[in-house]
Scaffold this motif. Structure first.
Motif, PDB file in Angstrom:
ATOM      1  N   ILE A  62      32.341  41.923  43.700  1.00 23.13           N
ATOM      2  CA  ILE A  62      32.712  42.980  42.750  1.00 23.13           C
ATOM      3  C   ILE A  62      33.039  44.260  43.499  1.00 23.13           C
ATOM      4  CG2 ILE A  62      31.841  44.475  40.913  1.00 23.13           C
ATOM      5  CD1 ILE A  62      30.290  42.117  39.834  1.00 23.13           C
ATOM      6  N   LEU A  63      32.242  44.596  44.494  1.00 23.50           N
ATOM      7  CA  LEU A  63      32.498  45.801  45.283  1.00 23.50           C
ATOM      8  C   LEU A  63      33.821  45.687  46.041  1.00 23.50           C
ATOM      9  CD1 LEU A  63      29.011  46.738  46.761  1.00 23.50           C
ATOM     10  CD2 LEU A  63      30.184  47.712  44.792  1.00 23.50           C
ATOM     11  N   LYS A  64      34.105  44.506  46.553  1.00 23.84           N
ATOM     12  CA  LYS A  64      35.375  44.301  47.247  1.00 23.84           C
ATOM     13  C   LYS A  64      36.553  44.520  46.302  1.00 23.84           C
ATOM     14  CE  LYS A  64      33.691  40.927  50.639  1.00 23.84           C
ATOM     15  NZ  LYS A  64      33.802  39.534  51.117  1.00 23.84           N
ATOM     16  N   LEU A  65      36.419  44.020  45.071  1.00 23.48           N
ATOM     17  CA  LEU A  65      37.496  44.189  44.090  1.00 23.48           C
ATOM     18  C   LEU A  65      37.671  45.659  43.708  1.00 23.48           C
ATOM     19  CD1 LEU A  65      36.822  41.101  41.784  1.00 23.48           C
ATOM     20  CD2 LEU A  65      38.770  41.437  43.320  1.00 23.48           C
ATOM     21  N   VAL A  66      36.556  46.369  43.543  1.00 21.48           N
ATOM     22  CA  VAL A  66      36.636  47.807  43.231  1.00 21.48           C
ATOM     23  C   VAL A  66      37.293  48.558  44.384  1.00 21.48           C
ATOM     24  CG1 VAL A  66      35.282  49.893  42.828  1.00 21.48           C
ATOM     25  CG2 VAL A  66      34.667  47.763  41.659  1.00 21.48           C
ATOM     26  N   HIS A  67      36.857  48.247  45.594  1.00 18.37           N
ATOM     27  CA  HIS A  67      37.412  48.875  46.793  1.00 18.37           C
ATOM     28  C   HIS A  67      38.911  48.609  46.897  1.00 18.37           C
ATOM     29  CE1 HIS A  67      37.402  50.388  50.924  1.00 18.37           C
ATOM     30  NE2 HIS A  67      37.983  49.268  51.326  1.00 18.37           N
ATOM     31  N   ALA A  68      39.313  47.363  46.679  1.00 16.21           N
ATOM     32  CA  ALA A  68      40.725  46.990  46.779  1.00 16.21           C
ATOM     33  C   ALA A  68      41.546  47.639  45.663  1.00 16.21           C
ATOM     34  CB  ALA A  68      40.871  45.475  46.720  1.00 16.21           C
ATOM     35  N   THR A  69      40.987  47.709  44.452  1.00 16.78           N
ATOM     36  CA  THR A  69      41.715  48.293  43.321  1.00 16.78           C
ATOM     37  C   THR A  69      41.935  49.783  43.516  1.00 16.78           C
ATOM     38  OG1 THR A  69      40.791  46.635  41.810  1.00 16.78           O
ATOM     39  CG2 THR A  69      41.699  48.635  40.826  1.00 16.78           C
ATOM     40  N   LEU A  70      40.897  50.488  43.964  1.00 11.79           N
ATOM     41  CA  LEU A  70      41.041  51.928  44.213  1.00 11.79           C
ATOM     42  C   LEU A  70      42.074  52.187  45.312  1.00 11.79           C
ATOM     43  CD1 LEU A  70      37.316  53.142  44.061  1.00 11.79           C
ATOM     44  CD2 LEU A  70      39.113  53.527  42.363  1.00 11.79           C
ATOM     45  N   ASN A  71      42.044  51.369  46.349  1.00 14.95           N
ATOM     46  CA  ASN A  71      43.010  51.558  47.432  1.00 14.95           C
ATOM     47  C   ASN A  71      44.428  51.207  46.990  1.00 14.95           C
ATOM     48  OD1 ASN A  71      41.662  52.571  49.812  1.00 14.95           O
ATOM     49  ND2 ASN A  71      40.534  50.654  49.865  1.00 14.95           N
ATOM     50  N   LEU A  72      44.566  50.223  46.113  1.00 11.01           N
ATOM     51  CA  LEU A  72      45.886  49.885  45.594  1.00 11.01           C
ATOM     52  C   LEU A  72      46.426  51.028  44.728  1.00 11.01           C
ATOM     53  CD1 LEU A  72      48.171  47.858  45.315  1.00 11.01           C
ATOM     54  CD2 LEU A  72      46.936  46.842  43.375  1.00 11.01           C
TER      55      LEU A  72
END
Length: 246
Positions: A78-88
């Motif tokens: 979940i943290l990876k997805l949040v991190h990736a979404t914010l960076n996208l």
């Protein structure tokens, strides 16, 4: 004072500085530069500093996702997805910022990519794009071998910090370049060297951006504020050097 309390104080300061930066860049381009449009005029270019400052602020917060103590018990995926979404989202802002600058330059027949600001900024966007893509392929695809993921982790973290440093360098040089262009032109009644009100606003923006960068860098530097390993979490001890497991 507990380390967690200090963390939240610094993190709160980081959030506040980021919001202030975005408010100031909106006010600067609204009050002094005529507002925003998407028509090839100077008002179109005004989207460039807003998008790039917003990219920088969002990117800084995306880096800190793994540092938030209340997320340490959450699923790593979940943290990876949040991190990736914010960076996208940050990357999308950067692309729009480039489109605004290139669109205005092309409309006005102004050369692109000739200054140190444009070189550093464009390189930061390219590296940021590659960083996001490689991070997605390495950490979000289950088919990637663990040894490869572990080998790339340090490289990913290193370039994440490098890109953040390149972005603040591009922001500060861009602010200075913009002020030189608009305040030393024939249409300006007060030159830059006389520090008109617009120069004060833009210079303050640059100082606060630098403060934002320094607070993010400090939070990344503090070893005890890193995400604990599963072993450390099981012991209930977050004072050890905490390495995130991407």
């Amino acid at each position: 004072m507990k380390s967690s309390n200090v963390f939240y104080l610094v993190y709160g300061l980081t959030l506040l500085l980021g919001i202030i930066c975005i408010v100031i860049v909106i006010a600067w381009n609204t009050w002094y530069r005529g507002g925003f449009a998407w028509d090839g005029t100077a008002n179109m270019f005004n989207w460039h500093p807003l998008c790039m400052v917003s990219w920088f602020v969002l990117y800084g917060n995306a880096i800190l996702v793994y540092r938030l103590p209340f997320t340490w018990s959450s699923s790593k995926m979940i943290l990876k997805l949040v991190h990736a979404t914010l960076n996208l989202a940050a990357l999308t802002l950067a692309v729009f910022g480039l489109l605004a600058a290139f669109g205005f330059h092309n409309k006005m027949h102004i050369p692109n990519l000739y200054s140190i600001h444009s070189w550093v900024g464009f390189a930061a966007v390219i590296l940021f794009s590659l960083q996001w893509l490689l991070g997605f392929l390495s950490f979000l695809l289950s088919c990637v071998p663990h040894w490869l993921r572990a080998a790339y982790k340090d490289v990913h973290e290193f370039f994440g910090i490098c890109i953040l440093a390149m972005t603040i360098a591009a922001c500060l040089s861009g602010i200075n370049e913009k002020l030189i262009f608009v305040l030393n032109s024939a249409n300006s009644s007060i030159p830059y060297m006389k520090l008109p009100p617009e120069a004060y606003v833009a210079n303050v923006l640059g100082v606060i951006l630098l403060c934002f960068f320094l607070t993010v860098a400090w939070m990344l530097y503090k070893r005890e504020w890193k995400r604990p390993t599963p072993y450390t979490l099981a012991l209930g001890d977050s004072s050890e050097p905490l390495l995130s497991e991407n």
